[in-house]
Write an enzyme that holds these catalytic residues in place. Structure first.
Site, short mmCIF file in Angstrom:
data_model
loop_
_atom_site.label_atom_id
_atom_site.label_comp_id
_atom_site.label_asym_id
_atom_site.label_seq_id
_atom_site.Cartn_x
_atom_site.Cartn_y
_atom_site.Cartn_z
N ASP A 33 1.69 4.57 7.21
CA ASP A 33 1.41 5.79 6.47
C ASP A 33 0.07 5.71 5.74
O ASP A 33 -0.44 4.63 5.44
CB ASP A 33 2.52 6.07 5.45
CG ASP A 33 3.73 6.71 6.08
OD1 ASP A 33 3.62 7.16 7.23
OD2 ASP A 33 4.79 6.77 5.42
N LYS A 81 0.75 11.04 6.71
CA LYS A 81 1.00 12.46 6.43
C LYS A 81 0.75 12.68 4.95
O LYS A 81 1.42 12.09 4.10
CB LYS A 81 2.44 12.83 6.80
CG LYS A 81 2.75 12.67 8.27
CD LYS A 81 4.10 13.27 8.62
CE LYS A 81 5.24 12.48 8.01
NZ LYS A 81 5.36 11.16 8.61
N MET A 98 6.24 14.26 -4.63
CA MET A 98 5.35 15.20 -3.95
C MET A 98 5.35 16.57 -4.63
O MET A 98 5.35 17.61 -3.98
CB MET A 98 5.76 15.35 -2.47
CG MET A 98 5.77 14.02 -1.72
SD MET A 98 6.59 14.12 -0.11
CE MET A 98 8.33 14.32 -0.60
#
Length: 481
Positions: free
Chosen positions: A261, A283, A398
């Site tokens: 990641d 991502k 997030m």
């Protein structure tokens, strides 16, 4: 260092590079099964050496006038035999090795007698009289690791042993025993040296990456081409490479391909096997990134090629890591998959704050909530009245870009405007920074932190001691570490 050789006829000297640098001692492994070993002295130190000799299969004879409690227990259990009051009554030449714990004058006489008899002797705590040393041992028999500092730093040797103990899984012993049982079968089924080498390399890597000992009937035929690929989902932790688990490190060190990641730190990738192919498949919200379908396809492609694939994910794979989608795709294709959990970022946030996410007086539950959906906005399925429960600690992952709406929704669901909030960016990294304040000022705090780095938002009474209104601050504890 070079090794010089010269012909007798006066020819020029030829220099060859040394294949081995100088050794303080020669590490050797001695078979004692069925042989006799003498132990002179009945102290606790002598008892420990007697126990080691017995564990190696030796018949242990103890010669001592007085036995310590530990030595007497060994004799009572049949792991040693008390054969006399003094070593002088024994025939030293009848023993494979001899060990003594004696006062200096007697110890010198013992060592001299052993030399005359041609017996290797060890005199405890007197290195000058020793023909051999025991050193520190890591026991995964038949795998045995010996560590020596040539008597110069025994405490350092013990520290090295402790570190090796943590790296070698306990089930390595079962894999070592299996290797002994199938060695002849492998040689028969794989006549090529190259084939045998490939097989044993795969076997060794499996021994370290397996979650336990080999299954009954595993590796029965050792036929060429039977080793298939696999995928391991590994939690990299929040950022600090020291938060990686031992299982995670073993998986990285055996990987052929690592799909990692964007949030995985470069320092952590340095722990991986040097030969492994590394591919960034990160991502990040608001940035160009790989689609999940593309990542799934990469894992399948490499695994079908027989590769050991590690899918390295920030935090814990099972916490907002889309592990469920990846596991489903792999299992549907018949690819073996396993998961190595990691430390989720909320735990690292609490550790960095010296805070507990639960507290008998402040929070009886913990809730992790995603701060954005597939569309990049807050999910419309969140039960805001439940999230606003004052007896629950809530951590939003997030949620940087949706922080103002989070505050609005919680206030609308009845949460007190004074509820403590902590925002942390780059948790556990050297550049971590935090903002703290009341829920009513969450939007302002998020604006101060900015949207360039991944953030975590902690909300609840457990953060009260850390959430006095304050500007954004760096975290020197991580920076120094």
């Amino acid at each position: 260092m070079v090794h010089a050789t010269a012909a007798n006829d006066g020819a020029a000297t030829t220099l060859h590079p040394a294949r081995v640098e100088p050794l303080a001692v020669l590490p050797v492994f001695l078979r004692l099964n069925g042989k006799s070993a003498l132990v002179a002295g009945g102290s606790d130190a002598a008892a420990w050496k007697a126990e080691l000799l017995h564990a190696a299969g030796a018949r242990v004879e103890v010669h001592a006038a007085i036995l310590s409690e530990a030595m007497a227990a060994l004799v009572a259990e049949g792991r040693a035999v008390r054969a006399g009051a003094s070593w002088r009554d024994a025939t030293l030449g009848a023993f494979a090795v001899a060990v003594a714990d004696l006062d200096p004058p007697e110890a010198e006489a013992f060592a001299a007698a052993a030399r005359r008899a041609g017996v290797a002797a060890n005199v405890i705590d007197q290195p000058a009289l020793c023909a051999f040393q025991f050193g520190s041992i890591v026991n995964r028999s038949p795998v045995v690791v010996g560590i020596s500092t040539d008597g110069a730093a025994p405490v350092l040797g013990q520290a090295i042993r402790r570190r090796i103990e943590t790296l070698l899984p306990r089930h390595l012993a079962a894999w070592g025993a299996l290797a002994g049982r199938i060695r002849q079968r492998v040689a028969a089924l794989r006549p090529s040296a190259a084939e045998r080498r490939r097989f044993w390399e795969t076997f060794a890597e499996r021994a370290f990456t397996a979650t336990g000992g080999p299954e009954e009937g595993a590796w029965p035929d050792a036929r060429p081409g039977t080793e298939g690929g696999s995928v391991t989902l590994v939690g990299a932790g929040p950022g600090d490479p020291e938060y990686l688990t031992l299982k995670g490190m073993r998986a990285l060190q055996s990987a052929d391909v690592i799909l990692f990641d964007d949030l995985v730190s470069p320092e952590l990738l340095e722990l991986a096997r040097r030969e492994a192919k590394r591919m960034l498949v990160g991502k990040r919200g608001g940035r160009e990134s790989c689609r999940q379908e593309e990542i799934n396809a990469l894992m399948l492609r490499f695994a079908r090629q027989g590769k050991r694939v590690v899918r390295l994910k920030a935090g814990d794979p099972s916490v907002f890591g889309r592990a469920g989608e990846e596991i489903a795709a792999l299992e549907a294709a018949g690819i073996p998959v396993r998961v190595v959990p990691g430390i989720t970022t909320a735990s690292a946030l609490a550790a960095g704050l010296n805070t507990s996410l639960t507290h008998r007086d402040a929070a009886q539950a913990v809730r992790f909530v995603t701060g954005h959906s597939r569309q990049g906005v807050l999910p419309d399925t969140i039960d805001w009245r439940s999230v606003a429960d004052p007896a629950t600690t809530t951590v939003f992952y997030m949620g940087g870009r949706t922080a103002p709406e989070i505050a609005t929704r919680l206030l609308g669901a009845g949460m007190a405007p004074t509820t403590p909030v902590v925002i942390a960016a780059n948790v556990s990294r050297a550049n971590e920074r935090r903002w703290s304040g009341p829920l009513a000022e969450l939007a302002d705090g998020m604006a101060a932190i900015g949207h360039d780095d991944p953030v975590l938002i902690g909300i609840g009474r457990v953060f009260a001691p850390r959430a006095v209104a304050a500007p954004v601050v760096p975290c020197p504890a991580y920076a120094a570490g």
